[in-house]
Write a protein that holds these residues in place. Structure first.
Motif, PDB file in Angstrom:
ATOM      1  N   ALA A 216       0.830  -1.207   0.000  1.00 21.11           N
ATOM      2  CA  ALA A 216       0.000   0.000   0.000  1.00 21.11           C
ATOM      3  C   ALA A 216       0.864   1.257   0.000  1.00 21.11           C
ATOM      4  O   ALA A 216       0.521   2.268  -0.641  1.00 21.11           O
ATOM      5  N   ALA A 217       1.992   1.224   0.716  1.00 22.11           N
ATOM      6  CA  ALA A 217       2.892   2.379   0.733  1.00 22.11           C
ATOM      7  C   ALA A 217       3.480   2.623  -0.648  1.00 22.11           C
ATOM      8  O   ALA A 217       3.619   3.776  -1.089  1.00 22.11           O
ATOM      9  N   TRP A 224       1.455   9.695  -5.323  1.00 23.31           N
ATOM     10  CA  TRP A 224       2.022  11.001  -4.984  1.00 23.31           C
ATOM     11  C   TRP A 224       2.877  11.535  -6.131  1.00 23.31           C
ATOM     12  O   TRP A 224       2.809  12.712  -6.487  1.00 23.31           O
ATOM     13  N   GLN A 225       3.688  10.662  -6.723  1.00 23.07           N
ATOM     14  CA  GLN A 225       4.528  11.083  -7.838  1.00 23.07           C
ATOM     15  C   GLN A 225       3.695  11.415  -9.071  1.00 23.07           C
ATOM     16  O   GLN A 225       4.059  12.293  -9.862  1.00 23.07           O
ATOM     17  N   ALA A 226       2.555  10.750  -9.216  1.00 19.56           N
ATOM     18  CA  ALA A 226       1.728  10.979 -10.403  1.00 19.56           C
ATOM     19  C   ALA A 226       0.941  12.271 -10.317  1.00 19.56           C
ATOM     20  O   ALA A 226       0.801  12.988 -11.323  1.00 19.56           O
ATOM     21  N   MET A 232      -3.683  11.154  -4.527  1.00 18.19           N
ATOM     22  CA  MET A 232      -3.761  10.193  -3.425  1.00 18.19           C
ATOM     23  C   MET A 232      -5.168  10.168  -2.828  1.00 18.19           C
ATOM     24  O   MET A 232      -5.704   9.087  -2.517  1.00 18.19           O
ATOM     25  N   ARG A 233      -5.769  11.308  -2.668  1.00 14.30           N
ATOM     26  CA  ARG A 233      -7.126  11.357  -2.118  1.00 14.30           C
ATOM     27  C   ARG A 233      -8.124  10.651  -3.034  1.00 14.30           C
ATOM     28  O   ARG A 233      -8.997   9.913  -2.563  1.00 14.30           O
ATOM     29  N   GLY A 264       4.718  12.053   1.039  1.00 13.39           N
ATOM     30  CA  GLY A 264       4.422  13.385   0.517  1.00 13.39           C
ATOM     31  C   GLY A 264       3.814  14.267   1.594  1.00 13.39           C
ATOM     32  O   GLY A 264       4.342  14.375   2.709  1.00 13.39           O
ATOM     33  N   ASN A 265       2.683  14.892   1.271  1.00 14.27           N
ATOM     34  CA  ASN A 265       1.971  15.734   2.240  1.00 14.27           C
ATOM     35  C   ASN A 265       0.873  14.992   2.982  1.00 14.27           C
ATOM     36  O   ASN A 265       0.091  15.606   3.696  1.00 14.27           O
ATOM     37  N   TRP A 266       0.801  13.686   2.795  1.00 12.77           N
ATOM     38  CA  TRP A 266      -0.275  12.923   3.430  1.00 12.77           C
ATOM     39  C   TRP A 266      -0.031  12.796   4.925  1.00 12.77           C
ATOM     40  O   TRP A 266       1.048  12.406   5.360  1.00 12.77           O
ATOM     41  N   ARG A 267      -1.046  13.136   5.706  1.00  9.95           N
ATOM     42  CA  ARG A 267      -0.980  12.997   7.158  1.00  9.95           C
ATOM     43  C   ARG A 267      -2.213  12.235   7.626  1.00  9.95           C
ATOM     44  O   ARG A 267      -3.321  12.499   7.172  1.00  9.95           O
TER      45      ARG A 267
END
Length: 277
Positions: A216-217, A224-226, A232-233, A264-267
């Motif tokens: 999953a990671a 994220w790169q795409a 991602m959302r 990335g910016n995912w929290r």
């Protein structure tokens, strides 16, 4: 440039003198009314904070006004002249001087001279800054055809510029929304296989959890790169919807937010349970 700095300095000094006179008259009036010094000192703490805020705002307005950037010579042929500006910034001192001269021959007590200077400063400053100057500015515009024409043109140009800026902002927003919608449509096809795999990985209680986390990671990093956080959302939403379709009568835990935490910016806001009603 030097003249403008000098006017600013004089205006600042005049304002400070005006404030000092206001404080002096107020304290004198309270003392004459029988208010003790301890009451005055108790009021000075809160009053100092309020006075500081008011003075700061007023001085900001002063420096903008004296800078001359807001005055149009065509609209204000009198108040934009150097003579009027000098008179305007020195009126607190002129009022104080007039108050002192008015006390000559009337009394010989220093306190009364100071009181006359303070009252003269207050009266002259209020009269010129609050009444005469605004009234003169209005009369300059409305009594001169050239001033009225120039003001109308300036207002019209300002309105056109404001409308143009508003149109540019709306167009920019529309372009952003259009681009975002286009990206979602492109990602929907590209992310479908990854969303199906993520949906299968959410059944972590029936497979190797650590392996599912690593896979999953990797999927999250690719998303994220795409396309960054938006991609991602969308991928997570697609996977959640597939899980709801697959487990109609069951419940599942949304591990995706945990697996992607730090990519990335995912929290991860919190680990929450999603159930299909």
């Amino acid at each position: 440039m030097l003249r403008r700095k000098t006017l600013r300095s004089i205006h600042l000094a005049g304002t400070l003198w005006f404030i000092l006179c206001v404080v002096y008259v107020l304290v004198l009036a309270l003392r004459q009314a029988g208010v003790g010094w301890w009451v005055l000192f108790s009021l000075s703490g809160h009053g100092a904070l309020i006075a500081f805020i008011v003075i700061s705002l007023y001085l900001f307005a002063i420096f903008r006004g004296v800078s001359g950037g807001q005055i149009h010579q065509i609209e204000h042929p009198l108040t934009s002249t150097g003579y009027y500006t000098v008179f305007y910034v020195t009126i607190p001192f002129l009022g104080g001087l007039a108050g002192c001269l008015g006390m000559i021959g009337v009394c010989t007590i220093v306190q009364q001279f100071l009181q006359g200077a303070a009252l003269g400063t207050l009266a002259a400053t209020f009269l010129v800054w609050v009444i005469v100057d605004p009234a003169t500015g209005v009369l300059e515009v409305w009594l001169s055809p050239a001033a009225r024409t120039h003001r109308a043109q300036r207002v019209a140009q300002t309105k056109v510029l404001r409308e143009k800026e508003q149109e540019e902002r709306e167009q920019l927003l529309a372009d952003i929304l259009e681009k975002e919608e286009s990206n979602k449509q492109q990602w929907a096809e590209m992310l479908k296989p990854q969303a199906e795999k993520l949906a299968d990985l959410l059944a972590a209680d029936r497979i190797d959890f650590e392996l599912a986390q690593r896979q999953a990671a990797d999927i999250g990093a690719s998303a994220w790169q795409a396309g960054g956080l938006g991609c991602m959302r969308q991928l997570r939403e697609m996977a959640i919807n597939l899980c709801k379709q697959k487990y109609r009568n069951g419940a599942f835990v949304d591990y995706i937010s945990v697996w992607w935490d730090g990519i990335g910016n995912w929290r991860n806001p919190s680990l929450h349970k999603t159930a299909n009603p």
